[in-house]
Enzyme design. Structure first.
Site, short mmCIF file in Angstrom:
data_model
loop_
_atom_site.label_atom_id
_atom_site.label_comp_id
_atom_site.label_asym_id
_atom_site.label_seq_id
_atom_site.Cartn_x
_atom_site.Cartn_y
_atom_site.Cartn_z
NE ARG A 47 0.39 1.15 3.48
CZ ARG A 47 1.41 1.92 3.71
NH1 ARG A 47 2.64 1.44 3.66
NH2 ARG A 47 1.27 3.19 3.96
N GLY A 48 0.27 2.38 -0.20
CA GLY A 48 1.02 3.61 -0.41
C GLY A 48 1.12 3.89 -1.89
CB ALA A 49 0.16 6.86 -3.91
NE ARG A 91 -6.36 0.35 -2.00
CZ ARG A 91 -5.77 0.74 -0.88
NH1 ARG A 91 -4.50 0.42 -0.65
NH2 ARG A 91 -6.41 1.47 0.01
CD GLN A 199 -2.91 2.07 7.19
OE1 GLN A 199 -3.44 2.39 8.26
NE2 GLN A 199 -3.57 2.08 6.05
CG ASP A 240 -3.09 7.23 -1.01
OD1 ASP A 240 -2.85 6.08 -1.37
OD2 ASP A 240 -2.85 7.64 0.14
CG ASN A 250 -2.45 10.91 3.43
OD1 ASN A 250 -1.86 10.10 2.71
ND2 ASN A 250 -2.14 11.09 4.70
CE LYS A 251 -4.91 4.83 4.53
NZ LYS A 251 -5.68 3.97 3.62
#
Length: 355
Positions: A47-49, A91, A199, A240, A250-251
């Site tokens: 995960r993570g762009a 995603r 995370q 992201d 973002n998250k």
């Protein structure tokens, strides 16, 4: 920490450090086809762009092998296009996913009508180039971001935008690492736990602790208190997707942190590569927000913590409006408001560097 995404040409396998089980277990997840890659993306093995983009590039190579299995046939190009689109839709929020797939697709189209083996060889080179470029980009982000950090700063971050979320070094954590590498002393980090997938507690704390950078994990709902007590000097997060006007997805929970930072006069920065900026998206209102399974909220491990039948909101991301962002740290430097103009200048400079 730059071995969490690996590709074996000999075995035709993408090997990912499984981030779902960190920090207590370090084990690999093997992707042999597009279905494996999509599963890894959707279940957050990776995960993570930027890391999603690198994974997608290698996933395109797996798609090419799959389209030609057991031997190239008349319909392999059509089948490959279908597999690429499935991969690109794995995603919805992280723009680097489609960016990487479209970059690989453009390489294919620029080759005219290549045979499958020629395409695979070219794609493997391109995927490795994307991988190495991201490492260099993150170090540039770290160098530019270091100029924002002073000795003895305590930096709050949300989610994980470190080496694990990229090809290596990190974006938000790249700024932290860049400051340390530049000789700043007394740097400490507060890692928000980042519910429900944790995370921050699991991954950011894991990375920084391994690097010997002092890190303290905080409950998400302690942010206001920590800022009120003067315990935070800067906030640096990843993204992201960033819209053309500077709004940043973002998250989930990032928007709340940005509001608290504004209330307490604390600079709030976003660190991300230009590939995370989607100039085709005018503002954050057009950014799709992924919803994830309710079980991530209703259960802790195997134990249910909510009553049966109670609905759940489990949005994976939120959007921080551009007016709350003091600067966007990119490989082209720190962009400042108004972002529509500074983003355009950054892309123009990047184009000039490539020419």
């Amino acid at each position: 920490m730059e071995t969490h995404i690996r590709y074996s040409r000999q075995d035709r396998t993408l090997i990912l450090l499984d981030q779902r089980v960190l920090p207590t277990v370090e084990e690999d997840f093997y992707c042999n086809d597009v279905a494996d890659t999509i599963y890894a993306l959707q279940t957050m093995v990776v995960r993570g762009a930027p890391a999603i983009g690198v994974t997608a590039a290698y996933g395109c190579c797996l798609a090419a092998y799959e389209a030609g299995h057991p031997a190239p046939h008349a319909q392999w190009q059509k089948e490959l296009d279908t597999l690429l689109e499935k991969l690109a839709q794995a995603r919805p929020t992280a723009v680097n996913l489609r960016w990487a797939v479209e970059r690989m697709r453009s390489v294919w189209k620029s080759m005219g009508d290549p045979d499958l083996n020629t395409l695979i060889a070219r794609w493997l080179d391109e995927a490795e180039a994307i991988h190495e470029e991201d490492k260099s980009i993150n170090r540039a982000i770290g160098r530019h971001g270091a100029t924002l950090i002073q000795d003895n700063d305590c930096i709050m971050t949300h989610c994980n935008a470190g080496a694990l979320a990229t090809a290596g070094y990190g974006t938000a954590l790249g700024v932290v690492r860049g400051a340390v590498d530049a000789g700043r002393t007394g740097i400490t980090v507060i890692a928000n736990e980042t519910r429900p997938f944790l995370q921050g507690a699991r991954l950011t704390a894991y990375e920084l602790h391994k690097d010997g950078i002092p890190v303290t994990v905080a409950c998400d709902n302690a942010c206001g208190l920590l800022m009120q007590r003067g315990m935070v000097q800067k906030v640096v997060v990843g993204a992201d997707r960033i819209a053309a006007n500077g709004d940043a997805a973002n998250k989930i929970g990032t928007y709340s942190v940005a509001l608290l930072a504004r209330e307490h006069g604390i600079p709030f920065y976003v660190a991300a590569p230009l590939s995370t900026i989607d100039r085709a998206t005018p503002s954050g209102k057009q950014i799709p927000i992924e919803e994830r399974p309710a079980e991530e909220v209703t259960h802790v491990g195997e134990t249910r913590i909510t009553p049966e039948g109670v609905p759940v909101y489990n949005y994976a991301f939120d959007v921080t409006p551009a007016h709350l962002i003091a600067g966007i740290v990119t490989e082209q430097g720190v962009l400042r408001p108004p972002y529509t103009a500074s983003i355009a200048r950054a892309f123009a400079a990047a184009d000039k560097d490539r020419s």
